[in-house]
Scaffold this motif. Sequence first.
Motif, PDB file in Angstrom:
ATOM      1  N   LEU B  69       0.834  -1.208   0.000  1.00 36.04           N
ATOM      2  CA  LEU B  69       0.000   0.000   0.000  1.00 36.04           C
ATOM      3  C   LEU B  69       0.864   1.251   0.000  1.00 36.04           C
ATOM      4  CD1 LEU B  69      -2.949   0.884   0.242  1.00 36.04           C
ATOM      5  CD2 LEU B  69      -2.693   0.817   2.686  1.00 36.04           C
ATOM      6  N   SER B  73       1.023   4.203  -2.801  1.00 39.35           N
ATOM      7  CA  SER B  73       0.794   5.625  -2.521  1.00 39.35           C
ATOM      8  C   SER B  73       1.971   6.444  -2.982  1.00 39.35           C
ATOM      9  CB  SER B  73       0.551   5.829  -1.033  1.00 39.35           C
ATOM     10  OG  SER B  73       1.757   5.718  -0.334  1.00 39.35           O
ATOM     11  N   LEU B 152     -14.529  -2.258  12.715  1.00 40.47           N
ATOM     12  CA  LEU B 152     -13.564  -1.191  12.460  1.00 40.47           C
ATOM     13  C   LEU B 152     -13.018  -1.292  11.054  1.00 40.47           C
ATOM     14  CD1 LEU B 152     -11.744   1.077  13.784  1.00 40.47           C
ATOM     15  CD2 LEU B 152     -10.064  -0.705  13.993  1.00 40.47           C
ATOM     16  N   LEU B 153     -12.717  -2.507  10.652  1.00 36.44           N
ATOM     17  CA  LEU B 153     -12.176  -2.697   9.307  1.00 36.44           C
ATOM     18  C   LEU B 153     -13.185  -2.248   8.266  1.00 36.44           C
ATOM     19  CD1 LEU B 153     -10.347  -6.105   9.624  1.00 36.44           C
ATOM     20  CD2 LEU B 153      -9.363  -3.872   9.209  1.00 36.44           C
ATOM     21  N   SER B 156     -13.267   1.546   8.283  1.00 40.10           N
ATOM     22  CA  SER B 156     -12.083   2.177   7.692  1.00 40.10           C
ATOM     23  C   SER B 156     -12.083   1.965   6.192  1.00 40.10           C
ATOM     24  CB  SER B 156     -10.822   1.617   8.324  1.00 40.10           C
ATOM     25  OG  SER B 156     -10.622   0.288   7.909  1.00 40.10           O
ATOM     26  N   CYS B 160     -11.915   5.068   3.778  1.00 43.50           N
ATOM     27  CA  CYS B 160     -10.862   5.285   2.777  1.00 43.50           C
ATOM     28  C   CYS B 160     -11.470   5.606   1.427  1.00 43.50           C
ATOM     29  CB  CYS B 160     -10.026   4.011   2.621  1.00 43.50           C
ATOM     30  SG  CYS B 160      -9.056   3.674   4.038  1.00 43.50           S
ATOM     31  N   ILE B 163     -12.897   9.101   1.429  1.00 42.11           N
ATOM     32  CA  ILE B 163     -11.926  10.187   1.465  1.00 42.11           C
ATOM     33  C   ILE B 163     -11.215  10.317   0.136  1.00 42.11           C
ATOM     34  CG2 ILE B 163      -9.773  10.956   2.507  1.00 42.11           C
ATOM     35  CD1 ILE B 163     -10.680   9.739   5.100  1.00 42.11           C
ATOM     36  N   ALA B 164     -10.897   9.203  -0.430  1.00 41.62           N
ATOM     37  CA  ALA B 164     -10.017   9.264  -1.603  1.00 41.62           C
ATOM     38  C   ALA B 164     -10.753   9.285  -2.913  1.00 41.62           C
ATOM     39  CB  ALA B 164      -9.052   8.084  -1.570  1.00 41.62           C
ATOM     40  N   ILE B 165     -12.101   9.334  -2.876  1.00 44.93           N
ATOM     41  CA  ILE B 165     -12.825   9.198  -4.129  1.00 44.93           C
ATOM     42  C   ILE B 165     -12.710  10.464  -4.933  1.00 44.93           C
ATOM     43  CG2 ILE B 165     -15.081  10.078  -3.451  1.00 44.93           C
ATOM     44  CD1 ILE B 165     -16.250   7.584  -4.768  1.00 44.93           C
ATOM     45  N   LYS B 166     -12.732  10.317  -6.262  1.00 46.28           N
ATOM     46  CA  LYS B 166     -12.756  11.465  -7.156  1.00 46.28           C
ATOM     47  C   LYS B 166     -14.158  11.569  -7.703  1.00 46.28           C
ATOM     48  CE  LYS B 166      -8.341  12.278  -9.401  1.00 46.28           C
ATOM     49  NZ  LYS B 166      -7.518  12.021 -10.549  1.00 46.28           N
TER      50      LYS B 166
ATOM     51  N   VAL C  79      -6.307   4.225   5.980  1.00 45.59           N
ATOM     52  CA  VAL C  79      -6.964   5.552   6.111  1.00 45.59           C
ATOM     53  C   VAL C  79      -5.940   6.647   5.951  1.00 45.59           C
ATOM     54  CG1 VAL C  79      -8.231   7.021   7.663  1.00 45.59           C
ATOM     55  CG2 VAL C  79      -8.777   4.621   7.547  1.00 45.59           C
ATOM     56  N   ALA C  82      -5.220   7.213   2.392  1.00 45.07           N
ATOM     57  CA  ALA C  82      -6.323   7.935   1.731  1.00 45.07           C
ATOM     58  C   ALA C  82      -6.233   9.421   2.018  1.00 45.07           C
ATOM     59  CB  ALA C  82      -7.661   7.378   2.212  1.00 45.07           C
ATOM     60  N   ASN C  86      -5.645  12.535  -0.618  1.00 40.32           N
ATOM     61  CA  ASN C  86      -6.524  13.687  -0.665  1.00 40.32           C
ATOM     62  C   ASN C  86      -5.753  14.991  -0.483  1.00 40.32           C
ATOM     63  OD1 ASN C  86      -8.963  14.824  -0.998  1.00 40.32           O
ATOM     64  ND2 ASN C  86      -9.858  14.050   0.888  1.00 40.32           N
ATOM     65  N   ARG C  89      -3.935  15.836  -3.584  1.00 38.56           N
ATOM     66  CA  ARG C  89      -4.761  16.408  -4.639  1.00 38.56           C
ATOM     67  C   ARG C  89      -5.055  17.866  -4.384  1.00 38.56           C
ATOM     68  NH1 ARG C  89      -9.108  12.063  -4.802  1.00 38.56           N
ATOM     69  NH2 ARG C  89      -7.961  10.301  -5.670  1.00 38.56           N
TER      70      ARG C  89
END
Lengths: 641, 194, 104
Positions: B69, B73, B152-153, B156, B160, B163-166, C79, C82, C86, C89
């Motif tokens: 991961l 990133s 929790l998983l 999260s 994620c 938060i990270a979506i476009k 998280v 992510a 963000n 960006r």
Amino acid sequence: MSLILLIPLLPLAVFVLIALAGRRHFPSLCGGLGTLALLVSFGLSAYVAYDYFFVAGKVNGAYQAIIPYKLQWLSFAPGLSIDLGLMLDPISVMMLVIVTLVSLMVHTYSLGYMKGEKRYATYYSFLALFTFSMLGLVLSANIFQMYVFWELVGVSSFLLIGFYFDKPSAVAAAKKAFIVTRFADLGFLIGILVLSWYSGSLDFPTLIHRLSTPGTELHNITAASFLGISALTWGLALVFIGGAGKSAMFPLHIWLPDAMEGPTPVSALIHAATMVVAGVFLVARLFPVYSVSDQAMGIVTWVGAFSSFFAAIIACTQTDIKRVLAYSTMSQIGYMMFSLGVSRYGGEHGLGYMASMFHLFTHAMFKALLFLGAGAVIHYVHSNEMGDMGGLRKHMPVTHITFLVACLAIAGIPPFAGFFSKEEILKAAYHASMPVYIMAVLTAAITAFYMFRLYFNIFWNKEFHGHGHDAHHGEAPASMKLPLLILGLCALFAGFVPFGNFVTSDGHPLAMEFDPLFSVTPVLLALAGILVARSLYYRQSQRPDRIAMSVKGLYQAAYHRFFIDEIYLFITKKVIFNLIGRPAAWIDRNIVDGAVNMAATVTGKISMAIKGAQSGKLQQYAAWFFAAMVGSVLVFIYLWK
Amino acid sequence: MEMSDIIFYIIAFVIIAGGVLAVTSRKIFRSAVFLLISLLGIASLYFFIDFEFIAAVQIVVYVGGIVVLLIFSIFLTHGSGADMPRPAPLRMVFSLLSVALGYALAMLFIREEVFVPSTLPAASLEVSSIGAQMLSTTEHGFVLPFELVSMLLLASMIGCIVIAIKIKLPPHPIVNDADEDAADHSLNQPLQTN
Amino acid sequence: MGHIGLLHFLTISCALFFIGVYGFLTRRNLITMLMSIELILNSVNLNFVAFNKFLFPHKLDGLFFTLFIITIAAAEAAVAIAIIINLYRNFRSIDVEDADNLKY
């Protein structure tokens, strides 16, 4: 008995009603409302007077002080409390009648005089407030309550003098009146405290009794002394300062001429007949205590005598008719004051007291009449100056006759009212102190002179060429003429009231004797004064100016009112402002404000210093976090036991 | 000195060296790889202690999941090319000092303690017994944390994505030909205020 | 096991912990900061496992704790990535010094 409560409460109710609702909803009715309320109040006062003097008042041949109502208001200690109560005794009943009568006349007169005025309703609300305050003052059973109403009267006076508040001179005059009387009231308050401390009470009957009859309180207060003067004299003198301020005695008289900026009916009510006699009333109320201290009485006498003479001289040179009348008021009140001053308590000695009250009674009538007449003249001519008037006898007959009656009354010509009261005063002065008597007689002559100077300048002298108040309007509406006529009748006949049967220093009737031989001197001097005035002012001539030129210094000084105002201005500007005001302002700006500003600056500086903790840098936070963690570990392992 | 000791020291060296290089390397990819090596070292240490299950989980999740991961990133943020700047010398010195101090302190506390190894028999380290204890509801059961962690998983995961979506812009509305010519097609212009 | 005792393990985990802290305080790149955090978490895991093995071998609590920590670390890393994406960006940079909008 509850009718007595209505007498002051009716004007109060009118005040509240007009102030809350009348100004917006029924402004044109406010005049009638006020007048009606006063009519009822006057009727009740007359009834109370009848009841008191003829039916119920006498006990053992003397009029007693009756207290119909009393309720406890503020209680400081078990024995010391301020109560609110009504007290009826001869002078308060007399004042009830005077105040309601003159107020009624003024209300009626104002219906015509203030017609069309934009703030008509406000005017009537202030008048009602004033009437309530004055009635409360005379009915007070308790010296502190009287002080409260004293201040209320001052406030009403302020509101009414400054009625035309867009005139800067009116605003300044209102401020001056209020400040001077307030300053005098400081003395009044200290005097109250001194007297009530020694007597242990604030109620009039108790206070007067304890401080005038021999006993522990009287002993204590006369034994205690400050700077060689007994505490009693101090207390009385301080109280007299308050009275002198309100009654425009020298040197606290400066506000009275300027108070003429207010509407003329206001001048008639407040500054001629009722409020300015409050000081005289106060001394009369505390008379048994005053008569114990000769020094205090001496102060009262000489201040009164000097004021009356002083004012008379100034009045000879003034050209504004209201100012002439203001100084004449001051002079007449001076008469009342020194008449009280030369008198003592009890029986024959109380002649001056009776004379003073009698003069108060008659003076109210003819002075109000003079002012209302002057108001009518001013209304007609649109100017206050004598130079713009003349020959008005043809244009305003009613005013002319009533004004003449009032002038004859004030000059002391028999059989008008003023003659009888002045005679008694002069008699009291003659028997007590020759210098005062001579001063009084001279003042009487000068009074006659300047009053008739006023009269001739308005109604004779030259012909009136001005545009005058429109021909169709005529002299004055009926609402303005009626009070003039009523007061004229009073000025004619009030002298015949056997006053000595009703109002005396100890309540027992005192016979008023008419002594022709004694009266000859004053009357002749008054007539001489009238003749001198006639010779100078009956027709236009150069003689007044030539006489003024010949005593130029004295004339100029009198014209400028002996520069007392300038002296006061100098003292306030140079002494008080510079020595006290400026340092106080500096302290306020730099030290007081500075302390507050410093608190703000310090907070700002601290904040600037610690703002670095909010730097937004993540690693800095982490570093502090880590350091704190290590620190806590150390603390918990080594220091925590 | 036994063989196991030597093996232990080698593994320890790998772990520490990998960690040090991971935090000081100037190139970001190398930093990620050194981290991977360090994590593998820790896994081998778990093996050394006979905790095979944990070692396996470490490799699968940490090495196979998290480091991958991280590398993804690095790609997504276009940082893989240039060298990373050096931190300010002052900061380095102070961090080093504070870390050294902390380490010394911690070692001081640890060395004072006398740890007596227990002589009790070891519990079963079979995967089945671990699983049974994890899902048991009795006194030493861990079913509650298990359920919570699963929630929790889930949370999260959703977080994620959110938060990270476009978000793509909506397509143009359909307009007539006459208006089409006059219409303004760009959506980025400010409002016209006439 | 020989002479390897609990103390050795604790030494390693301590050293790893402080290496992670050093990395966190020193590094400017957000992703390398995340790596340092992973090092810290791993040191804690090692600690738990060591204690379990040497002091409480009859129980498995340390093992379970470690298991859960690994799980949660995974979630947290996801998280964090992510958020970093963000941030990248919006600010076009993953330097932690550039993300100081919350300053005074």
